[in-house]
Write a protein that holds these residues in place. Structure first.
Motif, short mmCIF file in Angstrom:
data_model
loop_
_atom_site.label_atom_id
_atom_site.label_comp_id
_atom_site.label_asym_id
_atom_site.label_seq_id
_atom_site.Cartn_x
_atom_site.Cartn_y
_atom_site.Cartn_z
N ASP A 106 3.08 -30.28 19.85
CA ASP A 106 3.89 -31.43 19.45
C ASP A 106 4.45 -32.18 20.67
OD1 ASP A 106 5.68 -33.24 18.28
OD2 ASP A 106 7.24 -31.70 18.09
N PRO A 107 4.08 -33.47 20.84
CA PRO A 107 4.56 -34.21 22.02
C PRO A 107 6.00 -34.68 21.91
CG PRO A 107 3.24 -35.65 20.64
CD PRO A 107 3.15 -34.27 20.03
N SER A 108 6.60 -34.60 20.72
CA SER A 108 7.92 -35.21 20.51
C SER A 108 9.08 -34.30 20.89
CB SER A 108 8.07 -35.62 19.03
OG SER A 108 8.26 -34.49 18.20
N PHE A 109 8.82 -33.02 21.19
CA PHE A 109 9.88 -32.06 21.45
C PHE A 109 10.70 -32.50 22.67
CE2 PHE A 109 11.00 -27.59 20.35
CZ PHE A 109 11.96 -27.36 21.33
N LEU A 110 11.93 -32.93 22.44
CA LEU A 110 12.86 -33.42 23.48
C LEU A 110 12.30 -34.62 24.24
CD1 LEU A 110 14.20 -30.04 24.92
CD2 LEU A 110 15.30 -31.53 23.24
N HIS A 111 11.38 -35.35 23.63
CA HIS A 111 10.79 -36.53 24.26
C HIS A 111 11.81 -37.66 24.27
CE1 HIS A 111 8.12 -39.98 24.87
NE2 HIS A 111 7.19 -39.13 25.28
N ALA A 112 11.93 -38.38 25.40
CA ALA A 112 12.97 -39.40 25.56
C ALA A 112 12.86 -40.53 24.54
CB ALA A 112 12.90 -39.98 26.97
N ASP A 113 11.64 -40.92 24.16
CA ASP A 113 11.45 -42.01 23.21
C ASP A 113 11.31 -41.52 21.78
OD1 ASP A 113 11.50 -44.10 25.15
OD2 ASP A 113 9.47 -43.54 25.75
N LEU A 114 10.61 -40.42 21.59
CA LEU A 114 10.35 -39.93 20.23
C LEU A 114 11.52 -39.14 19.68
CD1 LEU A 114 6.65 -38.83 20.75
CD2 LEU A 114 7.47 -40.81 19.44
N LYS A 115 12.23 -38.43 20.54
CA LYS A 115 13.44 -37.69 20.15
C LYS A 115 13.19 -36.76 18.95
CE LYS A 115 16.30 -41.54 21.73
NZ LYS A 115 16.42 -41.02 23.09
N GLY A 116 12.13 -35.96 19.06
CA GLY A 116 11.89 -34.95 18.04
C GLY A 116 12.76 -33.74 18.28
N ASN A 117 13.87 -33.64 17.55
CA ASN A 117 14.87 -32.61 17.85
C ASN A 117 15.03 -31.55 16.76
OD1 ASN A 117 15.55 -33.83 20.31
ND2 ASN A 117 16.96 -35.25 19.29
N ASN A 118 14.26 -31.63 15.69
CA ASN A 118 14.43 -30.66 14.60
C ASN A 118 14.16 -29.23 15.08
OD1 ASN A 118 15.04 -32.71 12.85
ND2 ASN A 118 13.04 -32.77 11.87
N ALA A 119 13.06 -29.04 15.82
CA ALA A 119 12.72 -27.70 16.29
C ALA A 119 13.75 -27.19 17.29
CB ALA A 119 11.33 -27.71 16.93
N PHE A 120 14.22 -28.09 18.17
CA PHE A 120 15.24 -27.69 19.13
C PHE A 120 16.52 -27.28 18.42
CE2 PHE A 120 18.95 -28.79 21.69
CZ PHE A 120 18.70 -28.05 22.84
N SER A 121 16.94 -28.05 17.43
CA SER A 121 18.17 -27.73 16.68
C SER A 121 18.03 -26.40 15.96
CB SER A 121 18.49 -28.84 15.69
OG SER A 121 18.74 -30.06 16.37
N PHE A 122 16.84 -26.16 15.43
CA PHE A 122 16.59 -24.90 14.73
C PHE A 122 16.75 -23.71 15.68
CE2 PHE A 122 13.44 -21.56 13.73
CZ PHE A 122 13.92 -21.15 12.48
N LEU A 123 16.16 -23.80 16.86
CA LEU A 123 16.28 -22.72 17.85
C LEU A 123 17.72 -22.58 18.34
CD1 LEU A 123 13.05 -23.37 19.97
CD2 LEU A 123 13.39 -21.60 18.23
N LYS A 124 18.40 -23.68 18.49
CA LYS A 124 19.77 -23.68 18.96
C LYS A 124 20.70 -22.92 18.00
CE LYS A 124 23.13 -25.33 21.69
NZ LYS A 124 23.26 -24.97 23.11
N GLN A 125 20.42 -23.02 16.71
CA GLN A 125 21.28 -22.42 15.70
C GLN A 125 21.03 -20.93 15.51
OE1 GLN A 125 20.35 -24.82 12.30
NE2 GLN A 125 21.25 -26.68 13.18
N GLN A 126 19.97 -20.40 16.07
CA GLN A 126 19.62 -19.00 15.83
C GLN A 126 20.53 -18.05 16.60
OE1 GLN A 126 17.30 -18.21 13.48
NE2 GLN A 126 17.30 -20.45 13.21
N ASN A 127 20.87 -16.93 15.96
CA ASN A 127 21.62 -15.88 16.65
C ASN A 127 20.74 -14.67 16.94
OD1 ASN A 127 21.25 -14.84 14.12
ND2 ASN A 127 23.43 -14.80 13.55
N LYS A 128 19.42 -14.87 16.84
CA LYS A 128 18.47 -13.80 17.12
C LYS A 128 17.88 -13.99 18.51
CE LYS A 128 17.22 -13.06 12.27
NZ LYS A 128 17.76 -11.69 12.24
N GLN A 129 17.27 -12.93 19.01
CA GLN A 129 16.59 -13.01 20.30
C GLN A 129 15.38 -13.92 20.17
OE1 GLN A 129 15.59 -9.65 23.45
NE2 GLN A 129 14.18 -9.52 21.73
N LEU A 130 15.24 -14.88 21.07
CA LEU A 130 14.15 -15.85 21.01
C LEU A 130 12.99 -15.40 21.88
CD1 LEU A 130 16.17 -19.20 21.24
CD2 LEU A 130 15.40 -17.98 19.18
N LEU A 131 11.84 -15.23 21.26
CA LEU A 131 10.64 -14.80 21.96
C LEU A 131 9.56 -15.88 21.84
CD1 LEU A 131 10.39 -11.08 20.75
CD2 LEU A 131 11.50 -11.97 22.81
#
Length: 440
Positions: free
Chosen positions: A109-134
């Motif tokens: 996915d090219p939109s992940f934290l992209h300055a113009d596209l601002k695809g932030n759903n996946a980032f927000s999902f990871l940010k909210q997790q309290n589990k170990q991220l692998l």
């Protein structure tokens, strides 16, 4: 060269005045005669096809069965492939929860934290997790560059590297404020910015080391208007470091494989990604979109597999089999014919089935994208909606044209191997297409 350019312009002006003076529309024989006498047809390799979409027939063809280097006209092939293989949203990451860990992998996915596209759903999902991220690696099966790309363009914004989980468009953005203070985004890379003490260059610019993420600045101090995007060198190790720095929590590499039933977080609407790719001719977005197609269809990321599938299953009815080597058109190994591009434009139109929507995603002559300054509008209304394609000594346009009388046409106008300035070739093309708009 200046004399030849002057003769070209004079000949085009005389022809234009001759046609404008005539009442009624341009017959096909007039278009044929116009091309016969144009200098751009005689001093390099030119291909052209004009097709009446309403009547379903060709109007005029010149070398339409010959193969040309398409440059970014290639993105039309990527666009059509995505229309057939992706839904209305772009998958951002795949994930699975295993005990106290969350395993995830990239989809390209090219939109992940992209300055113009601002695809932030996946980032927000990871940010909210309290589990170990692998972060699970190993699903990307290709190189960082496409086949036939120029290695020495590695520092240029238009040739960002390709990978499974791109962040920030895989580029670092350097800019200066009104006080000429330098800003670095993401800030992670600021510590890797060094002065090139050996350089005598006075103008400020930044160049990355070929094999590492050391960035060297040349010149004393940036101007207040300075800005530059420089691709960073990707790796799985850098991905987890950069992601951890942005998330403000640990992220670890893993060689585990996600299960087949892994869930998906969708990041952004597909149309907005297509529009950026087509209007600004974004090479990075085009390449990554083919990886997304591969992720959806095969579960791994390999653009060769997607292009072969498209050629065999989606484009097998084109008049001439395309030689398709990358998603963006950076590769000079791509070869398409004008008549195959016309067939593709018909397929795109039928697939989107919404002219206003389709034209809105393409550059509009005199209004938007890479055609914003090429054409004049007709009383404020654009009449050309087309994809441009340019490499050194090559310039093409392929898309749709609406005449003053409301005729809907498709065209592919390709110019390869010229030695004059690109703007001279482009201006001649614009004159011809504008005349067809006015008189056909």
């Amino acid at each position: 060269m200046l004399r030849r350019l002057s003769i070209m312009i004079l000949a085009a002006t005389l022809l234009t005045n001759s046609f404008v003076a005539q009442a009624g529309r341009i017959p096909k024989r007039k278009i044929r005669r116009m091309f016969k006498h144009l200098a751009i047809v005689n001093d390099h390799f030119t291909g052209f096809m004009l097709y009446d979409l309403d009547k379903g027939r060709s109007i005029f063809e010149l070398n339409s069965n010959k193969y040309f280097t398409p440059a970014s006209n290639t993105k039309l092939f990527t666009f059509y492939t995505c229309l057939n293989m992706l839904g209305d949203s772009i998958p951002g990451i795949k994930y699975s929860i295993e005990g106290d860990s969350l395993l995830f992998s990239g989809t390209g996915d090219p939109s992940f934290l992209h300055a113009d596209l601002k695809g932030n759903n996946a980032f927000s999902f990871l940010k909210q997790q309290n589990k170990q991220l692998l972060f699970c690696t190993g699903n990307y099966q290709k190189e960082i560059f496409g086949a036939g790309w120029a290695w020495d363009d590695y520092n240029d914004y238009y040739q960002a590297e390709i990978n499974n989980l791109p962040l920030y468009g895989n580029t670092v953005y350097f800019s200066a404020d009104s006080s000429r203070n330098l800003s670095v985004t993401p800030a992670f890379f600021r510590s890797l910015l060094l002065r090139d003490t050996a350089s005598k260059q006075s103008t400020f610019s930044i160049k990355r080391d070929l094999v590492s993420n050391r960035f060297y600045f040349l010149g004393a101090k940036p101007s207040s208007k300075y800005h530059q995007w420089v691709p960073f060198k990707t790796s799985d190790e850098l991905t987890v470091k950069l992601l951890a720095d942005t998330l403000k929590k640990p992220v670890y590499l893993s060689h585990m494989t996600l299960p087949a039933n892994a869930k998906i977080i969708y990041n952004i609407k597909a149309d907005s990604v297509y529009k950026l790719m087509l209007q600004t001719s974004d090479n990075f977005v085009a390449e990554q979109l083919l990886l997304v197609c591969s992720s959806v269809k095969y579960g791994y990321l390999n653009t060769d597999s997607v292009r072969q599938y498209a050629i065999d299953s989606l484009l097998n009815d084109l008049p001439d089999k395309p030689q398709w080597r990358d998603g963006s058109g950076l590769s000079r190994q791509n070869l398409f014919t004008p008549r195959s591009i016309i067939a593709l434009l018909q397929k795109i139109s039928a697939k989107v089935n919404d002219e206003k929507k389709l034209f809105g995603m393409l550059p509009n002559g005199g209004v938007s994208g890479t055609l914003r300054t090429a054409y004049n509008t007709d009383n404020g209304e654009p009449f050309v909606f087309a994809k441009t394609g340019s490499l050194s000594n090559n310039y093409n346009q392929s898309g749709y044209l609406v005449t003053r009388k409301g005729h809907r046409l498709a065209f592919s106008f390709m110019n390869n191997n010229y030695t004059d300035a690109t703007h001279a070739v482009r201006d001649e093309m614009v004159r011809i297409m504008t005349l067809i708009h006015e008189k056909f």
